[in-house]
Design an enzyme around this catalytic site. Structure first.
Site, PDB file in Angstrom:
ATOM      1  N   ARG A 137       8.278  12.100 -14.482  1.00  0.00           N
ATOM      2  CA  ARG A 137       9.623  12.652 -14.541  1.00  0.00           C
ATOM      3  C   ARG A 137      10.621  11.518 -14.741  1.00  0.00           C
ATOM      4  NH1 ARG A 137       8.466  17.078 -15.628  1.00  0.00           N
ATOM      5  NH2 ARG A 137       9.036  19.040 -14.632  1.00  0.00           N
ATOM      6  N   GLU A 161      17.368  14.599 -20.710  1.00  0.00           N
ATOM      7  CA  GLU A 161      16.568  14.721 -21.928  1.00  0.00           C
ATOM      8  C   GLU A 161      17.275  15.660 -22.904  1.00  0.00           C
ATOM      9  OE1 GLU A 161      12.131  13.979 -20.033  1.00  0.00           O
ATOM     10  OE2 GLU A 161      12.851  16.035 -20.258  1.00  0.00           O
ATOM     11  N   HIS A 212       8.977  13.482 -24.434  1.00  0.00           N
ATOM     12  CA  HIS A 212       8.421  14.422 -23.452  1.00  0.00           C
ATOM     13  C   HIS A 212       7.408  15.376 -24.091  1.00  0.00           C
ATOM     14  CE1 HIS A 212       9.346  16.373 -19.313  1.00  0.00           C
ATOM     15  NE2 HIS A 212       8.062  16.543 -19.636  1.00  0.00           N
TER      16      HIS A 212
END
Length: 318
Positions: free
Chosen positions: A234, A263, A285
């Site tokens: 994370r 993000e 990601h």
């Protein structure tokens, strides 16, 4: 009939179909949802599906019919579970679905950085091989993984799988105890000891109050072996400004990052500055995002929805 609203469906790849629960339902997809759109889009929802959309006390108060928030991820830092519990709204997540995808992504980063794969490939594209005049050139460091220490922070299914892969490469694998714990616990080494003795450090822990900025200036100063640092867990676990300082001071030799906060990161952020370095890999990601894994996730989501409607507690967080 249950009204199901998915607020950020475009977090999944084209062609990955949502589940078809067996109970009567109406399913509405929104590609993405801004914070000020949540209430209007979900006001009639019985079941709300989110990946990264924030659902806090304010959003919950605006959704009178809501019975369930179903996360399409394992991490649940974007949902206020305590507020949901107080309002009588159930919360579920997805578990164990990326046990191959994320560890393989983490190890792909470890291999690429330990061999300077991308730095050498870019140098070849730039004409460095011909300019060197030899059959090879040695502009970037390369080291073998065999015999090196792999330190893992987080020992769930993902950390355990990365440990298996590390042992295949002949690495000495250790797991960290909790930061600031009086004793590391059985089968673990102290948190500070792991930082000081590891050649590769890989993060596989959740983001919460205990792990926010888990690695900052103090922790980087302990990394005497100048390790590779891999974060597929994370954003927010690593202090990104401190990481930039650590790279400048050569306290770490390379970094692989698949997660940031926020993000996407701002164009002028530390992460985007780091992404331009030869010894840093930044991916958007996607460590979890193999097609196989996305389909497994959707199957589990469907099962969790059916369990909830049938009165079960599959994957409940509340």
């Amino acid at each position: 009939m249950q009204r199901i609203v998915f607020l950020d469906a475009d977090t999944f790849a084209p062609g990955v179909e949502p589940p078809q629960p067996r109970f009567p339902h109406q399913w509405v997809n929104y590609p993405a949802t801004a914070p000020d759109q949540v209430a209007a889009r979900a006001v009639d929802a019985d079941i709300l599906i989110v990946n990264k959309v924030r659902i806090g006390a304010r959003e919950l108060a605006a959704l009178p019919k809501l019975k369930l928030v179903a996360l399409t991820a394992t991490g649940f830092d974007n949902v206020d579970v305590a507020a949901a519990r107080a309002k009588g709204v159930a919360v579920t997540n997805i578990r164990g679905y990326s046990v191959n995808a994320v560890p393989e992504h983490a190890f792909a980063m470890i291999l690429a950085l330990s061999r300077s794969i991308f730095a050498y490939a870019e140098a070849v594209r730039a004409g460095r091989w011909q300019a060197g005049g030899q059959f090879c050139f040695h502009d970037f460091p390369i080291f073998d993984l065999s015999g090196k220490r792999l330190g893992l922070i987080g020992s769930g299914s993902l950390g355990a799988r990365v440990a298996e892969l590390g042992r295949v490469f002949g690495m000495d694998v250790v797991f960290a105890g909790r930061k600031n714990a009086s004793a590391p616990g059985a089968g673990r080494v102290g948190f500070d000891e792991l930082l000081a003795t590891s050649d590769v450090i890989s993060l596989h822990c959740p983001l919460n109050a205990e792990t926010e900025n888990l690695l900052s200036d103090r922790e980087f100063a302990l990394m005497t072996r100048k390790p590779l640092l891999i974060n597929t867990a994370r954003g927010g676990i690593v202090d990104e400004e401190a990481l930039e300082r650590a790279l400048d001071a050569r306290l770490v030799s390379g970094v692989g990052i698949d997660v940031t906060r926020p993000e996407p990161p701002p164009a002028d952020s530390a992460i985007m500055r780091l992404a331009r370095r030869a010894n840093v890999l930044v991916t958007p990601h996607v460590g979890w995002a193999s097609l196989e894994t996305q389909r497994v996730l959707m199957d589990q989501l469907g099962a969790a929805l059916e369990s909830f409607v049938d009165g079960g507690r599959m994957n409940r967080l509340d």
